[in-house]
Motif scaffolding. Sequence first.
Motif, PDB file in Angstrom:
ATOM      1  N   GLY A  47       0.796  -1.225   0.000  1.00 25.50           N
ATOM      2  CA  GLY A  47       0.000   0.000   0.000  1.00 25.50           C
ATOM      3  C   GLY A  47       0.827   1.272   0.000  1.00 25.50           C
ATOM      4  N   ALA A  48       0.110   2.376  -0.068  1.00 30.09           N
ATOM      5  CA  ALA A  48       0.740   3.694  -0.046  1.00 30.09           C
ATOM      6  C   ALA A  48       1.447   3.896   1.291  1.00 30.09           C
ATOM      7  N   GLN A  49       2.595   4.525   1.231  1.00 27.09           N
ATOM      8  CA  GLN A  49       3.397   4.713   2.441  1.00 27.09           C
ATOM      9  C   GLN A  49       3.447   6.189   2.840  1.00 27.09           C
ATOM     10  N   SER A  50       3.510   6.416   4.136  1.00 27.89           N
ATOM     11  CA  SER A  50       3.676   7.748   4.700  1.00 27.89           C
ATOM     12  C   SER A  50       5.071   7.854   5.274  1.00 27.89           C
ATOM     13  N   LYS A  51       5.564   9.060   5.382  1.00 24.59           N
ATOM     14  CA  LYS A  51       6.884   9.271   5.974  1.00 24.59           C
ATOM     15  C   LYS A  51       6.923  10.664   6.567  1.00 24.59           C
ATOM     16  N   ILE A  52       7.546  10.756   7.741  1.00 28.72           N
ATOM     17  CA  ILE A  52       7.759  12.058   8.369  1.00 28.72           C
ATOM     18  C   ILE A  52       9.236  12.176   8.715  1.00 28.72           C
ATOM     19  N   ALA A  79       9.985  -5.034  16.493  1.00 26.60           N
ATOM     20  CA  ALA A  79      10.325  -3.608  16.577  1.00 26.60           C
ATOM     21  C   ALA A  79       9.699  -2.841  15.422  1.00 26.60           C
ATOM     22  N   VAL A  80       9.693  -3.432  14.232  1.00 23.61           N
ATOM     23  CA  VAL A  80       9.074  -2.775  13.075  1.00 23.61           C
ATOM     24  C   VAL A  80       7.587  -2.570  13.328  1.00 23.61           C
ATOM     25  N   ILE A  81       6.902  -3.596  13.818  1.00 24.51           N
ATOM     26  CA  ILE A  81       5.470  -3.489  14.112  1.00 24.51           C
ATOM     27  C   ILE A  81       5.236  -2.428  15.190  1.00 24.51           C
ATOM     28  N   SER A  82       6.080  -2.427  16.211  1.00 24.58           N
ATOM     29  CA  SER A  82       5.922  -1.455  17.303  1.00 24.58           C
ATOM     30  C   SER A  82       6.141  -0.024  16.831  1.00 24.58           C
ATOM     31  N   ILE A  83       7.173   0.191  16.053  1.00 25.64           N
ATOM     32  CA  ILE A  83       7.465   1.550  15.582  1.00 25.64           C
ATOM     33  C   ILE A  83       6.394   2.016  14.601  1.00 25.64           C
ATOM     34  N   ALA A  84       5.960   1.150  13.702  1.00 27.97           N
ATOM     35  CA  ALA A  84       4.883   1.533  12.781  1.00 27.97           C
ATOM     36  C   ALA A  84       3.615   1.887  13.555  1.00 27.97           C
ATOM     37  N   THR A  85       3.331   1.130  14.594  1.00 30.58           N
ATOM     38  CA  THR A  85       2.164   1.408  15.430  1.00 30.58           C
ATOM     39  C   THR A  85       2.303   2.763  16.104  1.00 30.58           C
ATOM     40  N   GLN A 157      -4.029  -3.238  19.152  1.00 34.05           N
ATOM     41  CA  GLN A 157      -4.511  -1.880  19.408  1.00 34.05           C
ATOM     42  C   GLN A 157      -6.022  -1.715  19.345  1.00 34.05           C
ATOM     43  N   VAL A 158      -6.702  -2.488  18.525  1.00 33.71           N
ATOM     44  CA  VAL A 158      -8.139  -2.377  18.308  1.00 33.71           C
ATOM     45  C   VAL A 158      -8.497  -0.927  17.942  1.00 33.71           C
ATOM     46  N   SER A 159      -7.952  -0.469  16.841  1.00 34.00           N
ATOM     47  CA  SER A 159      -8.127   0.904  16.381  1.00 34.00           C
ATOM     48  C   SER A 159      -9.386   1.067  15.543  1.00 34.00           C
ATOM     49  N   ALA A 160      -9.879   2.281  15.507  1.00 25.02           N
ATOM     50  CA  ALA A 160     -10.990   2.610  14.617  1.00 25.02           C
ATOM     51  C   ALA A 160     -10.514   2.684  13.166  1.00 25.02           C
ATOM     52  N   TYR A 161      -9.196   2.724  12.958  1.00 20.78           N
ATOM     53  CA  TYR A 161      -8.600   2.794  11.626  1.00 20.78           C
ATOM     54  C   TYR A 161      -7.620   1.638  11.444  1.00 20.78           C
ATOM     55  N   PRO A 162      -8.125   0.419  11.297  1.00 23.94           N
ATOM     56  CA  PRO A 162      -7.268  -0.767  11.327  1.00 23.94           C
ATOM     57  C   PRO A 162      -6.225  -0.865  10.222  1.00 23.94           C
ATOM     58  N   ASP A 163      -6.460  -0.253   9.083  1.00 24.62           N
ATOM     59  CA  ASP A 163      -5.507  -0.361   7.979  1.00 24.62           C
ATOM     60  C   ASP A 163      -4.429   0.711   8.006  1.00 24.62           C
ATOM     61  N   ALA A 164      -4.548   1.676   8.892  1.00 20.80           N
ATOM     62  CA  ALA A 164      -3.629   2.822   8.903  1.00 20.80           C
ATOM     63  C   ALA A 164      -2.199   2.441   9.270  1.00 20.80           C
ATOM     64  N   TYR A 165      -2.014   1.379  10.034  1.00 29.07           N
ATOM     65  CA  TYR A 165      -0.661   0.993  10.450  1.00 29.07           C
ATOM     66  C   TYR A 165       0.224   0.630   9.265  1.00 29.07           C
ATOM     67  N   ALA A 166      -0.377   0.091   8.212  1.00 25.74           N
ATOM     68  CA  ALA A 166       0.382  -0.331   7.032  1.00 25.74           C
ATOM     69  C   ALA A 166       1.104   0.839   6.364  1.00 25.74           C
ATOM     70  N   HIS A 167       0.584   2.049   6.518  1.00 22.20           N
ATOM     71  CA  HIS A 167       1.180   3.228   5.881  1.00 22.20           C
ATOM     72  C   HIS A 167       2.574   3.557   6.407  1.00 22.20           C
ATOM     73  N   TRP A 168       2.931   2.989   7.534  1.00 20.82           N
ATOM     74  CA  TRP A 168       4.205   3.329   8.185  1.00 20.82           C
ATOM     75  C   TRP A 168       5.222   2.204   8.126  1.00 20.82           C
ATOM     76  N   GLN A 170       7.270   0.963   5.784  1.00 15.81           N
ATOM     77  CA  GLN A 170       8.583   1.219   5.181  1.00 15.81           C
ATOM     78  C   GLN A 170       9.443   2.091   6.091  1.00 15.81           C
ATOM     79  N   GLN A 171       8.879   3.159   6.642  1.00 17.94           N
ATOM     80  CA  GLN A 171       9.676   4.011   7.514  1.00 17.94           C
ATOM     81  C   GLN A 171      10.085   3.253   8.770  1.00 17.94           C
ATOM     82  N   ALA A 172       9.186   2.470   9.331  1.00 16.23           N
ATOM     83  CA  ALA A 172       9.527   1.678  10.518  1.00 16.23           C
ATOM     84  C   ALA A 172      10.630   0.671  10.205  1.00 16.23           C
ATOM     85  N   THR A 173      10.548   0.039   9.050  1.00 14.19           N
ATOM     86  CA  THR A 173      11.581  -0.914   8.633  1.00 14.19           C
ATOM     87  C   THR A 173      12.917  -0.225   8.495  1.00 14.19           C
TER      88      THR A 173
END
Length: 182
Positions: A47-52, A79-85, A157-168, A170-173
């Motif tokens: 998917g589309a990736q975000s980066k800051i 660690a990748v999952i944690s940082i993306a979260t 996390q049980v987020s209201a936006y479950p797919d949002a974690y995927a956007h991060w 690449q940066q987390a990796t």
Amino acid sequence: MNSMLRKSVLGIAGLAFTGGVFAGPVAAHADARPVEGKPVAVATVQGAQSKIDLNGEQTANAKAIIAATKKAGLPERAAVISIATSLQESKLENLGHLGDRNDHDSLGLFQQRPSSGWGTPEQITDPEYSTLAFLKGLKQVDGWQDMPLTEAAQTVQVSAYPDAYAHWEQQATDIVAHNWNS
């Protein structure tokens, strides 16, 4: 057009639409062939990736997440999952109470809630504690190592936006790859 003819035309159009909605996904994958080896979702960012750009505080928080992951004896993937979260939940900022902008009583790097049993406000705003709490939840997810990042994070996390974690992912990796051995 008389009403009987109009109803017939609309009914046929409705059936055609419904058939397309349900048969389309099946037909689109009719020629798909199974792929052997590890699931692609584990090895490939989807998917589309975000980066800051990270400031010093955010970088320190990312390093704290990596250190806590190592302390928990978990691999880089955790660690990748944690940082993306954390990137999704707080942009790696250790958030205190945000007043009217606060989502309930969510705090810290992972927007954990004291009222949901994550810990006290002091614990949740401690990067090591909050990371270890997140990782404790992650370890309880059967197969988290092999599932898409967003599914693993969402299960914890049980987020209201479950797919949002995927956007991060690449940066987390990239963050983990750069800091895991330092």
